[in-house]
Design a protein around this motif. Structure first.
Motif, PDB file in Angstrom:
ATOM      1  N   THR A  37      -7.079  10.796   8.013  1.00 31.30           N
ATOM      2  CA  THR A  37      -6.244   9.998   8.660  1.00 31.30           C
ATOM      3  C   THR A  37      -7.163   9.685  10.089  1.00 31.30           C
ATOM      4  O   THR A  37      -8.328   9.625  10.150  1.00 31.30           O
ATOM      5  CB  THR A  37      -5.092  10.663   9.233  1.00 31.30           C
ATOM      6  N   ILE A  78       2.017  10.284  12.008  1.00 31.59           N
ATOM      7  CA  ILE A  78       1.659   9.931  10.516  1.00 31.59           C
ATOM      8  C   ILE A  78       1.412   8.431  10.632  1.00 31.59           C
ATOM      9  O   ILE A  78       2.105   7.710  11.157  1.00 31.59           O
ATOM     10  CB  ILE A  78       2.987  10.118   9.695  1.00 31.59           C
ATOM     11  N   ALA A  79       0.292   7.856  10.296  1.00 36.09           N
ATOM     12  CA  ALA A  79      -0.220   6.658  10.184  1.00 36.09           C
ATOM     13  C   ALA A  79       0.227   6.027   8.817  1.00 36.09           C
ATOM     14  O   ALA A  79       0.057   6.763   7.702  1.00 36.09           O
ATOM     15  CB  ALA A  79      -1.766   6.725  10.290  1.00 36.09           C
ATOM     16  N   ASN A  80       0.903   5.025   9.059  1.00 36.04           N
ATOM     17  CA  ASN A  80       1.468   4.448   7.605  1.00 36.04           C
ATOM     18  C   ASN A  80       1.227   2.932   7.686  1.00 36.04           C
ATOM     19  O   ASN A  80       2.128   2.438   8.745  1.00 36.04           O
ATOM     20  CB  ASN A  80       2.819   4.801   7.759  1.00 36.04           C
ATOM     21  N   ASN A  82      -1.744   4.700   5.888  1.00 37.25           N
ATOM     22  CA  ASN A  82      -2.701   5.535   6.493  1.00 37.25           C
ATOM     23  C   ASN A  82      -4.251   5.534   5.928  1.00 37.25           C
ATOM     24  O   ASN A  82      -4.473   5.362   4.840  1.00 37.25           O
ATOM     25  CB  ASN A  82      -2.414   6.891   5.832  1.00 37.25           C
TER      26      ASN A  82
END
Length: 240
Positions: A37, A78-80, A82
């Motif tokens: 990530t 949390i990268a979304n 990602n």
């Protein structure tokens, strides 16, 4: 439809991510993140003397691991979508994490959200006090050098962030550029559409050439092939 008092603008989303850590972390705490990530999360943890728990989502795993429900630290990033894979996690999965971890901050980094087909997590900030959503003008608005980002969160968390931010963290020129971009949404929607079409074309062409390319919902693709090292060297020899 987000209240102004729920938004804090920063010197790129990197600053607002740092402010969130400053507000929440103490030495000895921990954060949780996916792997791979955005690596800044790990750096931020170290900056504040916190450890880092990494949950593996390396291909071919494109769902959220169940361990995320219980293996969270003080903050879960949390990268979304990602990076670098481009996986987009459904809002229902994120909300489940939020519900079972009311005492932990869930930070949804939506740097690439404009390229995704699914909904934003901003709606969750209206119902849950432990959610923060970060955005940036660096990707879909192409203003990376201007350094403008923002965070959306509930009032309690926002009050803590306002105590920590620098008084003049975004310069005048950056504010003008960001506002002009924000008011030109129709133009940027056309550019985003072109980028997404190019993303699909590139993926199709790479698949034809023997690459393994998972579906991406960012402005990038993640391409793998068994002879990648040799291919890299051949391209380098040809000065590509």
């Amino acid at each position: 439809d987000v209240p102004v008092e729920s938004i804090l603008v920063g010197n790129g989303s990197d600053e607002v991510l740092r402010l969130l850590c400053h507000a929440m972390l103490a030495p000895g705490d921990s954060i949780a993140m996916l792997y791979p990530t955005y690596v800044l999360y790990r750096t931020l943890a170290a900056m504040f003397g916190a450890s880092c728990v990494e949950l593996d989502v390396y291909p071919p795993r494109y769902d959220l691991p169940r361990e995320v429900l219980s293996a969270l630290g003080r903050i879960f990033f949390i990268a979304n979508p990602n990076p670098p894979i481009g996986t987009f996690y459904p809002l229902s999965a994120i909300e489940e994490i939020v519900k079972v971890n009311p005492d932990r901050l869930i930070v949804v980094d939506e740097a690439y959200i404009d390229f995704a087909s699914g909904p934003s997590a901003v709606e969750l900030t209206k119902r849950y006090a432990n959610v923060a959503v970060t955005r940036t003008f660096s990707k879909s608005y192409a203003l990376a050098g201007m350094r403008v980002g923002f965070v959306i969160a509930g009032r309690v968390l926002m009050e803590q962030l306002e105590k920590l931010k620098d008084s003049y963290n975004v310069n005048r020129l950056s504010q003008i550029a960001a506002l002009a971009a924000w008011n030109s949404r129709e133009y940027y929607d056309c550019i985003i559409s072109e980028i997404c079409n190019t993303r699909s074309y590139l993926r199709d062409q790479l698949l034809v050439r023997g690459f393994d390319v998972p579906v991406s919902e960012g402005n990038f693709v993640f391409a793998r092939r068994e002879d990648a090292a040799a291919l890299y060297q051949r391209l380098k020899d040809e000065k590509v």
